[in-house]
Design a protein around this motif. Structure first.
Motif, PDB file in Angstrom:
ATOM      1  N   HIS A 319       0.833  -1.201   0.000  1.00  0.00           N
ATOM      2  CA  HIS A 319       0.000   0.000   0.000  1.00  0.00           C
ATOM      3  C   HIS A 319       0.869   1.252   0.000  1.00  0.00           C
ATOM      4  N   TYR A 320       2.081   1.121   0.481  1.00  0.00           N
ATOM      5  CA  TYR A 320       3.003   2.255   0.546  1.00  0.00           C
ATOM      6  C   TYR A 320       3.496   2.658  -0.843  1.00  0.00           C
ATOM      7  N   PHE A 321       3.752   1.662  -1.698  1.00  0.00           N
ATOM      8  CA  PHE A 321       4.288   1.965  -3.018  1.00  0.00           C
ATOM      9  C   PHE A 321       3.277   2.723  -3.872  1.00  0.00           C
ATOM     10  N   PRO A 322       3.735   3.704  -4.641  1.00  0.00           N
ATOM     11  CA  PRO A 322       2.859   4.233  -5.693  1.00  0.00           C
ATOM     12  C   PRO A 322       2.570   3.129  -6.712  1.00  0.00           C
ATOM     13  N   GLY A 323       1.301   2.882  -6.952  1.00  0.00           N
ATOM     14  CA  GLY A 323       0.897   1.903  -7.952  1.00  0.00           C
ATOM     15  C   GLY A 323       0.196   2.583  -9.100  1.00  0.00           C
ATOM     16  N   PRO A 324      -0.246   1.822 -10.096  1.00  0.00           N
ATOM     17  CA  PRO A 324      -0.903   2.425 -11.252  1.00  0.00           C
ATOM     18  C   PRO A 324      -2.114   3.286 -10.890  1.00  0.00           C
ATOM     19  N   ARG A 325      -2.870   2.884  -9.860  1.00  0.00           N
ATOM     20  CA  ARG A 325      -4.056   3.674  -9.506  1.00  0.00           C
ATOM     21  C   ARG A 325      -3.642   5.046  -8.984  1.00  0.00           C
ATOM     22  N   ARG A 326      -2.699   5.094  -8.044  1.00  0.00           N
ATOM     23  CA  ARG A 326      -2.258   6.381  -7.500  1.00  0.00           C
ATOM     24  C   ARG A 326      -1.569   7.237  -8.551  1.00  0.00           C
ATOM     25  N   VAL A 327      -0.763   6.614  -9.396  1.00  0.00           N
ATOM     26  CA  VAL A 327      -0.097   7.378 -10.452  1.00  0.00           C
ATOM     27  C   VAL A 327      -1.123   7.882 -11.460  1.00  0.00           C
ATOM     28  N   GLY A 328      -2.114   7.058 -11.768  1.00  0.00           N
ATOM     29  CA  GLY A 328      -3.180   7.496 -12.672  1.00  0.00           C
ATOM     30  C   GLY A 328      -3.954   8.665 -12.115  1.00  0.00           C
ATOM     31  N   GLU A 329      -4.222   8.651 -10.805  1.00  0.00           N
ATOM     32  CA  GLU A 329      -4.897   9.785 -10.181  1.00  0.00           C
ATOM     33  C   GLU A 329      -4.041  11.047 -10.271  1.00  0.00           C
ATOM     34  N   GLY A 330      -2.731  10.866 -10.116  1.00  0.00           N
ATOM     35  CA  GLY A 330      -1.835  12.008 -10.280  1.00  0.00           C
ATOM     36  C   GLY A 330      -1.870  12.563 -11.688  1.00  0.00           C
ATOM     37  N   MET A 331      -1.927  11.676 -12.672  1.00  0.00           N
ATOM     38  CA  MET A 331      -2.042  12.121 -14.061  1.00  0.00           C
ATOM     39  C   MET A 331      -3.313  12.929 -14.273  1.00  0.00           C
ATOM     40  N   LYS A 332      -4.408  12.463 -13.693  1.00  0.00           N
ATOM     41  CA  LYS A 332      -5.670  13.202 -13.843  1.00  0.00           C
ATOM     42  C   LYS A 332      -5.594  14.589 -13.215  1.00  0.00           C
ATOM     43  N   ARG A 333      -4.942  14.683 -12.033  1.00  0.00           N
ATOM     44  CA  ARG A 333      -4.805  15.990 -11.381  1.00  0.00           C
ATOM     45  C   ARG A 333      -4.028  16.956 -12.261  1.00  0.00           C
ATOM     46  N   VAL A 334      -2.983  16.470 -12.900  1.00  0.00           N
ATOM     47  CA  VAL A 334      -2.196  17.342 -13.768  1.00  0.00           C
ATOM     48  C   VAL A 334      -2.999  17.735 -15.004  1.00  0.00           C
ATOM     49  N   MET A 335      -3.778  16.818 -15.541  1.00  0.00           N
ATOM     50  CA  MET A 335      -4.516  17.100 -16.774  1.00  0.00           C
ATOM     51  C   MET A 335      -5.641  18.115 -16.545  1.00  0.00           C
ATOM     52  N   VAL A 336      -6.242  18.116 -15.372  1.00  0.00           N
ATOM     53  CA  VAL A 336      -7.355  19.036 -15.122  1.00  0.00           C
ATOM     54  C   VAL A 336      -6.892  20.320 -14.444  1.00  0.00           C
ATOM     55  N   GLY A 337      -5.601  20.361 -14.059  1.00  0.00           N
ATOM     56  CA  GLY A 337      -5.088  21.516 -13.336  1.00  0.00           C
ATOM     57  C   GLY A 337      -5.042  22.782 -14.209  1.00  0.00           C
TER      58      GLY A 337
END
Length: 337
Positions: A319-337
């Motif tokens: 759970h500590y590691f960044p996984g595809p779900r967390r990285v994908g959420e980060g991508m979405k934040r950047v795209m809508v920012g």
């Protein structure tokens, strides 16, 4: 060419250099008779003898101190610290002696040493076998820091490190040792298992230090990653169906700022991903560099996806590691920012 996983590619790199250069030595904890805890040095003592490949005590400060002396004498030692977590007793030798020797002596002496160490989590090794200390060393002038993400780069970068006249810290992601990694972390990887690998030349070749690789071209945003997180970012981009350009840094110090700058100016957005904790992590330096050089091209705030700011959680490491779900959420934040 031969099909190799990262363990085999690293072994091949050391084999090539031991054969090619009589000044190359290899020593560390269990690297000789046992062949290394992850088998990266298997067979090398039998091939080159116990005067050039030999075991050493669990005394990291002593290992590095001896290596510095060898390097000043003209040898090129490769040292293995069995886990990156064990490197802290040698910290003073690395940052106060190895990093400064060439400059302090006015170029009279060099410190051409390569310090290999498995790093990061993924094998349920607990808090003393799973840390990611790269940010501590990227602060130190005079030391180069390298983290490969695939077997081809691992061999070429390690050869470049051994041939370099300055000290190189070579961190090897344990989750990538055994073969291809699809970016998911639903089960621990077992680095000692035999899994398919990649095409790697069997002969001598180099991958230059300080040069990043664009492993996935894209137009929508730039993702800066290294080591295991390159594969996590690739998986996240595919699952999110985002045209992300993923840059594998490969070398953290010196970092390839030209490739980073060109990518961010093209996409206008930047996401930084690493396994280490967030506060004081290497991603903060990357964020500052991008902000300084690309501010007028940014369409959204720079985002980071990292490990949590907690002591390493043995039981909850996946759970500590960044996984595809967390990285994908980060991508979405950047795209809508």
């Amino acid at each position: 060419m031969a099909t190799m996983n990262m363990v085999q590619a690293l072994n091949s790199a050391m084999d090539v250099m031991l054969q090619r250069d009589p000044d190359v030595l290899l020593f560390g904890e269990d690297v000789g008779f046992f062949g290394g805890v992850f088998r990266c040095t298997e067979g090398l003592q039998q091939r080159y003898g116990d005067q050039r490949v030999f075991d050493a005590p669990i005394a990291e400060g002593g290992l590095i101190a001896v290596a510095i002396g060898m390097g000043a004498y003209g040898l090129r030692p490769i040292i293995e610290c069995q886990f990156a977590d064990y490197i802290y007793p040698a910290f003073d030798q690395i940052v106060s002696e190895a990093a400064r020797l060439r400059h302090r002596s006015g170029g009279e002496f060099n410190s051409p040493i390569t310090i290999r160490s498995p790093y990061g989590g993924g094998i349920f090794g607990g808090q003393t076998h799973s840390q990611s200390p790269e940010g501590l060393f990227t602060h130190v002038c005079g030391v180069k820091t390298v983290i490969p993400s695939n077997p081809y780069d691992a061999k070429g970068l390690l050869i470049s490190a051994v041939e370099d006249d300055d000290p190189v810290l070579f961190f090897e992601p344990k989750r990538l040792y055994s073969g291809p990694f699809d970016g998911h972390h639903d089960r621990p990887m077992r680095p000692w298992t035999d899994q398919p690998g990649s095409d790697v030349p069997i002969e001598h070749y180099t991958v230059p230090l300080g040069k990043a690789a664009v492993v996935r071209p894209g137009e929508d945003l730039t993702v800066l990653a290294y080591g295991t997180m390159v594969h996590v970012a690739l998986t996240a981009a595919e699952e999110m169906d985002i045209d992300a350009e993923i840059v594998d840094l490969r070398t953290l110090l010196p970092v390839d700022i030209e490739t980073i700058e060109a990518s961010v100016k093209k996409t206008g957005r930047c996401l930084i991903v690493h396994e280490a904790t967030r506060t004081g992590g290497y991603g903060a330096e990357l964020s500052a560099l991008v902000q300084e050089r690309c501010f007028h091209h940014l369409e959204a705030p720079i985002q980071r996806v990292t490990g949590w700011d907690t002591p390493y959680p043995h039981t909850f490491e996946w759970h500590y590691f960044p996984g595809p779900r967390r990285v994908g959420e980060g991508m979405k934040r950047v795209m809508v920012g």
